[in-house]
Design a protein around this motif. Structure first.
Motif, PDB file in Angstrom:
ATOM      1  N   ILE A 127      44.790   1.095  45.539  1.00 14.57           N
ATOM      2  CA  ILE A 127      44.420  -0.314  45.674  1.00 14.57           C
ATOM      3  C   ILE A 127      45.473  -1.079  46.476  1.00 14.57           C
ATOM      4  O   ILE A 127      45.161  -1.879  47.367  1.00 14.57           O
ATOM      5  CB  ILE A 127      44.236  -0.955  44.287  1.00 14.57           C
ATOM      6  CG1 ILE A 127      43.001  -0.367  43.590  1.00 14.57           C
ATOM      7  CG2 ILE A 127      44.119  -2.471  44.388  1.00 14.57           C
ATOM      8  CD1 ILE A 127      41.684  -0.723  44.244  1.00 14.57           C
ATOM      9  N   LEU A 128      46.743  -0.844  46.170  1.00 12.86           N
ATOM     10  CA  LEU A 128      47.816  -1.575  46.838  1.00 12.86           C
ATOM     11  C   LEU A 128      48.039  -1.089  48.267  1.00 12.86           C
ATOM     12  O   LEU A 128      48.505  -1.860  49.118  1.00 12.86           O
ATOM     13  CB  LEU A 128      49.118  -1.440  46.039  1.00 12.86           C
ATOM     14  CG  LEU A 128      49.128  -2.071  44.643  1.00 12.86           C
ATOM     15  CD1 LEU A 128      50.418  -1.729  43.921  1.00 12.86           C
ATOM     16  CD2 LEU A 128      48.948  -3.576  44.725  1.00 12.86           C
ATOM     17  N   GLY A 129      47.723   0.148  48.531  1.00 15.21           N
ATOM     18  CA  GLY A 129      47.987   0.711  49.847  1.00 15.21           C
ATOM     19  C   GLY A 129      49.332   1.409  49.878  1.00 15.21           C
ATOM     20  O   GLY A 129      50.270   1.018  49.169  1.00 15.21           O
ATOM     21  N   GLU A 130      49.420   2.440  50.692  1.00 18.34           N
ATOM     22  CA  GLU A 130      50.637   3.266  50.716  1.00 18.34           C
ATOM     23  C   GLU A 130      51.864   2.475  51.162  1.00 18.34           C
ATOM     24  O   GLU A 130      52.961   2.636  50.613  1.00 18.34           O
ATOM     25  CB  GLU A 130      50.407   4.451  51.665  1.00 18.34           C
ATOM     26  CG  GLU A 130      51.485   5.510  51.568  1.00 18.34           C
ATOM     27  CD  GLU A 130      51.128   6.766  52.333  1.00 18.34           C
ATOM     28  OE1 GLU A 130      52.068   7.457  52.771  1.00 18.34           O
ATOM     29  OE2 GLU A 130      49.922   7.047  52.500  1.00 18.34           O
ATOM     30  N   GLU A 131      51.679   1.580  52.141  1.00 20.55           N
ATOM     31  CA  GLU A 131      52.815   0.804  52.648  1.00 20.55           C
ATOM     32  C   GLU A 131      53.320  -0.188  51.611  1.00 20.55           C
ATOM     33  O   GLU A 131      54.524  -0.320  51.394  1.00 20.55           O
ATOM     34  CB  GLU A 131      52.401   0.068  53.921  1.00 20.55           C
ATOM     35  CG  GLU A 131      53.541  -0.688  54.589  1.00 20.55           C
ATOM     36  CD  GLU A 131      53.106  -1.354  55.887  1.00 20.55           C
ATOM     37  OE1 GLU A 131      53.832  -2.249  56.349  1.00 20.55           O
ATOM     38  OE2 GLU A 131      52.045  -0.973  56.424  1.00 20.55           O
ATOM     39  N   GLU A 132      52.379  -0.873  50.935  1.00 17.63           N
ATOM     40  CA  GLU A 132      52.776  -1.847  49.913  1.00 17.63           C
ATOM     41  C   GLU A 132      53.374  -1.151  48.695  1.00 17.63           C
ATOM     42  O   GLU A 132      54.338  -1.626  48.097  1.00 17.63           O
ATOM     43  CB  GLU A 132      51.549  -2.667  49.494  1.00 17.63           C
ATOM     44  CG  GLU A 132      51.818  -3.741  48.451  1.00 17.63           C
ATOM     45  CD  GLU A 132      52.705  -4.872  48.962  1.00 17.63           C
ATOM     46  OE1 GLU A 132      53.354  -5.530  48.139  1.00 17.63           O
ATOM     47  OE2 GLU A 132      52.752  -5.076  50.202  1.00 17.63           O
ATOM     48  N   PHE A 133      52.808   0.009  48.349  1.00 18.05           N
ATOM     49  CA  PHE A 133      53.295   0.730  47.178  1.00 18.05           C
ATOM     50  C   PHE A 133      54.713   1.254  47.404  1.00 18.05           C
ATOM     51  O   PHE A 133      55.494   1.369  46.467  1.00 18.05           O
ATOM     52  CB  PHE A 133      52.354   1.896  46.848  1.00 18.05           C
ATOM     53  CG  PHE A 133      52.574   2.495  45.499  1.00 18.05           C
ATOM     54  CD1 PHE A 133      52.071   1.891  44.365  1.00 18.05           C
ATOM     55  CD2 PHE A 133      53.302   3.667  45.351  1.00 18.05           C
ATOM     56  CE1 PHE A 133      52.279   2.440  43.109  1.00 18.05           C
ATOM     57  CE2 PHE A 133      53.513   4.228  44.106  1.00 18.05           C
ATOM     58  CZ  PHE A 133      52.999   3.602  42.981  1.00 18.05           C
ATOM     59  N   ALA A 134      55.043   1.578  48.657  1.00 18.48           N
ATOM     60  CA  ALA A 134      56.382   2.076  48.962  1.00 18.48           C
ATOM     61  C   ALA A 134      57.452   1.015  48.709  1.00 18.48           C
ATOM     62  O   ALA A 134      58.617   1.347  48.478  1.00 18.48           O
ATOM     63  CB  ALA A 134      56.445   2.544  50.410  1.00 18.48           C
ATOM     64  N   LYS A 135      57.064  -0.252  48.727  1.00 22.66           N
ATOM     65  CA  LYS A 135      58.023  -1.339  48.499  1.00 22.66           C
ATOM     66  C   LYS A 135      58.368  -1.496  47.014  1.00 22.66           C
ATOM     67  O   LYS A 135      59.282  -2.248  46.679  1.00 22.66           O
ATOM     68  CB  LYS A 135      57.471  -2.654  49.024  1.00 22.66           C
ATOM     69  CG  LYS A 135      57.220  -2.665  50.530  1.00 22.66           C
ATOM     70  CD  LYS A 135      56.619  -3.993  50.967  1.00 22.66           C
ATOM     71  CE  LYS A 135      56.318  -4.002  52.463  1.00 22.66           C
ATOM     72  NZ  LYS A 135      55.698  -5.283  52.891  1.00 22.66           N
ATOM     73  N   CYS A 136      57.629  -0.806  46.140  1.00 23.89           N
ATOM     74  CA  CYS A 136      57.865  -0.944  44.696  1.00 23.89           C
ATOM     75  C   CYS A 136      59.293  -0.579  44.323  1.00 23.89           C
ATOM     76  O   CYS A 136      59.888  -1.175  43.422  1.00 23.89           O
ATOM     77  CB  CYS A 136      56.896  -0.055  43.920  1.00 23.89           C
ATOM     78  SG  CYS A 136      55.175  -0.529  44.081  1.00 23.89           S
ATOM     79  N   PHE A 137      59.844   0.407  45.022  1.00 24.76           N
ATOM     80  CA  PHE A 137      61.175   0.888  44.665  1.00 24.76           C
ATOM     81  C   PHE A 137      62.260  -0.138  45.011  1.00 24.76           C
ATOM     82  O   PHE A 137      63.340  -0.128  44.434  1.00 24.76           O
ATOM     83  CB  PHE A 137      61.444   2.218  45.377  1.00 24.76           C
ATOM     84  CG  PHE A 137      60.456   3.289  45.011  1.00 24.76           C
ATOM     85  CD1 PHE A 137      60.615   4.020  43.845  1.00 24.76           C
ATOM     86  CD2 PHE A 137      59.353   3.552  45.804  1.00 24.76           C
ATOM     87  CE1 PHE A 137      59.709   5.000  43.487  1.00 24.76           C
ATOM     88  CE2 PHE A 137      58.437   4.532  45.466  1.00 24.76           C
ATOM     89  CZ  PHE A 137      58.615   5.257  44.298  1.00 24.76           C
ATOM     90  N   TYR A 138      61.955  -1.024  45.954  1.00 26.49           N
ATOM     91  CA  TYR A 138      62.894  -2.089  46.281  1.00 26.49           C
ATOM     92  C   TYR A 138      62.687  -3.299  45.362  1.00 26.49           C
ATOM     93  O   TYR A 138      63.642  -3.967  44.970  1.00 26.49           O
ATOM     94  CB  TYR A 138      62.724  -2.502  47.744  1.00 26.49           C
ATOM     95  CG  TYR A 138      62.966  -1.374  48.717  1.00 26.49           C
ATOM     96  CD1 TYR A 138      64.259  -0.967  49.039  1.00 26.49           C
ATOM     97  CD2 TYR A 138      61.900  -0.690  49.299  1.00 26.49           C
ATOM     98  CE1 TYR A 138      64.484   0.084  49.921  1.00 26.49           C
ATOM     99  CE2 TYR A 138      62.114   0.355  50.187  1.00 26.49           C
ATOM    100  CZ  TYR A 138      63.405   0.737  50.486  1.00 26.49           C
ATOM    101  OH  TYR A 138      63.629   1.785  51.357  1.00 26.49           O
ATOM    102  N   LYS A 139      61.423  -3.554  45.016  1.00 22.55           N
ATOM    103  CA  LYS A 139      61.104  -4.676  44.126  1.00 22.55           C
ATOM    104  C   LYS A 139      61.386  -4.338  42.664  1.00 22.55           C
ATOM    105  O   LYS A 139      61.438  -5.212  41.815  1.00 22.55           O
ATOM    106  CB  LYS A 139      59.638  -5.069  44.275  1.00 22.55           C
ATOM    107  CG  LYS A 139      59.265  -5.584  45.653  1.00 22.55           C
ATOM    108  CD  LYS A 139      57.825  -6.036  45.708  1.00 22.55           C
ATOM    109  CE  LYS A 139      56.860  -4.894  45.483  1.00 22.55           C
ATOM    110  NZ  LYS A 139      55.454  -5.281  45.688  1.00 22.55           N
ATOM    111  N   GLN A 140      61.523  -3.022  42.360  1.00 21.08           N
ATOM    112  CA  GLN A 140      61.745  -2.510  41.012  1.00 21.08           C
ATOM    113  C   GLN A 140      60.569  -2.812  40.085  1.00 21.08           C
ATOM    114  O   GLN A 140      60.714  -2.858  38.869  1.00 21.08           O
ATOM    115  CB  GLN A 140      63.042  -3.067  40.398  1.00 21.08           C
ATOM    116  CG  GLN A 140      64.295  -2.628  41.128  1.00 21.08           C
ATOM    117  CD  GLN A 140      65.555  -2.999  40.377  1.00 21.08           C
ATOM    118  OE1 GLN A 140      65.575  -3.951  39.596  1.00 21.08           O
ATOM    119  NE2 GLN A 140      66.616  -2.267  40.606  1.00 21.08           N
TER     120      GLN A 140
END
Length: 483
Positions: A223-236
């Motif tokens: 749902i979030l997309g691969e690019e947006e999901f990859a930012k999770c590790f920076y946003k925690q």
């Protein structure tokens, strides 16, 4: 009545000890340091760390605030463990039913604190009840007894060895956490608190554990997309509240059944012991009546009784579990008979052939204690995969030290030179059970690693292997790492 500050301080101390224990086996980087929940993981809120417990003390102790709390959905991942079996020709191969799937649900970090606090309260009440009953030595799992599964297995094996004749029956409950009945759980929960109804705060926690909501992690990524999901590790965190409401709220799944609790939540363990309390009591009385013993480790039940009471034991266990709307996994039921010929104790299966009883990762054939063969097979499989990865990295990844295999990490993972691995566990098992046979099962682990590296290097030097590798590289489809 408000819990005392002393009880709250004991709980905080327990959380800190758990966090410190977790930190011993993780790197010191900020992304891997343990939090108050015991470990770091991505969720819909950020991890709790470097905070004063007084900051969230009023939120957890305020019964009205808890009764009005809106819990985040659980995040669910499916763990798939490969299974193997020996076919009719005696060849070890993949299990025809495929890998074993186990859904693991993780709660949001602040929700975990609430669950952990109520788990602590219920554990305190349950421990007092167990300590004052005949079940103190019977209920083994999820309790701070200063022992582990190795001690529990040793005690059972020693008891069997002290008998001239007995039968050991091991049972496994089918889908234990997935089939816990909500009505019976609520009744047992209220009974532990000494009432008929649950207080409002306990009832809210109960509803969140029974009518629980889950979001599949793979579905969230899509749902979030691969690019947006990859930012999770920076946003925690997986998503900010606004994104959660707009994109993820629609894919959450609510438990439609009147049974089942999420496996992996901080409260699940103590609820399982509360749920099984009356059955534990009945089975312990049954064991005492037949001059035997009863042990339960989560959903694994074990009884040691005289051979004449074996059939009655099976029917009694089935009947008592049906009262809790639970069923046995008949494929995993083991019945082993022990008798003594001259001075040797032997173990026979139902067909009268030599066998052994497996319990909590160990096996006992009447004479010696060993590590389960399945555990050894998993260790050797991980060793082969680890060496394959290390050799492939050294030969093909453009390393500055071309062709050199770095062995330190391999030794730490797969030899006695590591502090926290399967070999360290096996050495503890050998020491606790006083079994030299366990050390013989493993041999010299450094030599084992070196021999595996030599075999892997020889395989890569084979021209046929290089041709196959090039073809596989050209036609390999891209894979999603999370899948």
């Amino acid at each position: 009545m408000h819990p005392s500050d002393e009880l709250f301080n004991l709980w905080v101390k327990k959380l800190q000890q758990r966090g410190d224990k977790k930190s011993k086996f993780t790197s010191k980087s900020a992304s891997n340091t343990a939090s108050y929940t015991g470990k770091r993981y991505l969720h819909l809120d950020v991890p709790i760390e470097n905070e004063n417990p007084e900051d969230w003390k009023h939120t957890i102790l305020d019964e009205q605030a808890v009764s009005q709390r809106a819990f985040y959905p659980f995040l669910r991942i499916i763990k798939r463990n490969k299974r193997f079996h020996t076919n009719k020709n005696g060849v070890r191969c993949r299990h025809p039913e495929g890998p074993k799937e186990r859904p693991i649900c993780s709660a949001a970090h602040r929700d975990s604190l609430v669950y952990s606090w109520y788990s602590f309260l219920l554990e305190d009440l349950l421990e007092n009840r167990l300590n004052n009953s005949v079940l103190d030595e019977c209920v083994l799992a999820y309790r701070a007894k200063g022992k582990n599964n190795l001690h529990f297995a040793k005690e059972v094996f020693e008891y069997v060895a002290s008998k001239d004749e007995c039968t050991v029956l091991a049972f496994d409950v089918k889908g234990f956490f997935d089939n816990i009945d909500h009505t019976l759980l609520k009744r047992a929960w209220a009974d532990l608190l000494g009432g008929i109804k649950l207080p409002s705060d306990h009832y809210t926690v109960f509803k969140s554990m029974t009518c629980f909501r889950v979001i599949d992690l793979i579905a969230a990524e899509e749902i979030l997309g691969e690019e947006e999901f990859a930012k999770c590790f920076y946003k925690q965190r997986i998503a900010y509240p606004k994104v959660f409401r707009e994109k993820l709220l629609g894919i959450q799944i609510t438990n439609p059944n009147k049974f089942g609790i999420p496996q992996g939540a901080p409260l699940s363990a103590v609820l399982s012991n509360i749920y099984m309390y009356k059955v534990d009591l009945e089975l312990q009385q049954f064991a005492d009546k037949h001059k035997g013993i009863y042990r339960r480790y989560s959903d694994d039940l074990l009884l040691v009784v005289p051979k004449s009471a074996a059939e009655l034991t099976i029917s009694s266990v089935e009947g008592l579990l049906s009262g809790l709307k639970l069923n046995l996994n008949s494929k995993k039921t083991e019945v082993k008979h022990f008798d003594r010929t001259t001075s040797k104790l032997r173990c026979l299966n139902e067909q009268g052939r030599p066998s052994c009883i497996q319990y909590l990762g160990l096996e006992f054939n009447g004479e010696v204690i060993r590590i389960r063969p399945a555990s050894l097979a998993r260790f050797h499989h991980r060793l082969r995969r680890g060496v394959q990865k290390a050799v492939s990295h050294a030969l093909y990844r453009g390393s500055l030290h071309q062709g050199k295999v770095f062995k330190r990490k391999l030794y730490e993972k797969f030899s006695h030179l590591g502090d926290s691995n399967f070999i360290a566990y096996s050495r503890r098992a050998s020491f606790i059970t006083n079994s030299l046979s366990i050390n013989k099962q493993l041999g010299d682990t450094v030599i084992l690693v070196n021999n595996q590296i030599k075999r892997e290097l020889a395989r890569h030097s084979n021209p046929d292997f290089l041709v196959k590798r090039v073809k596989a590289k050209n036609f390999r489809k891209p894979k999603n790492k999370l899948k």
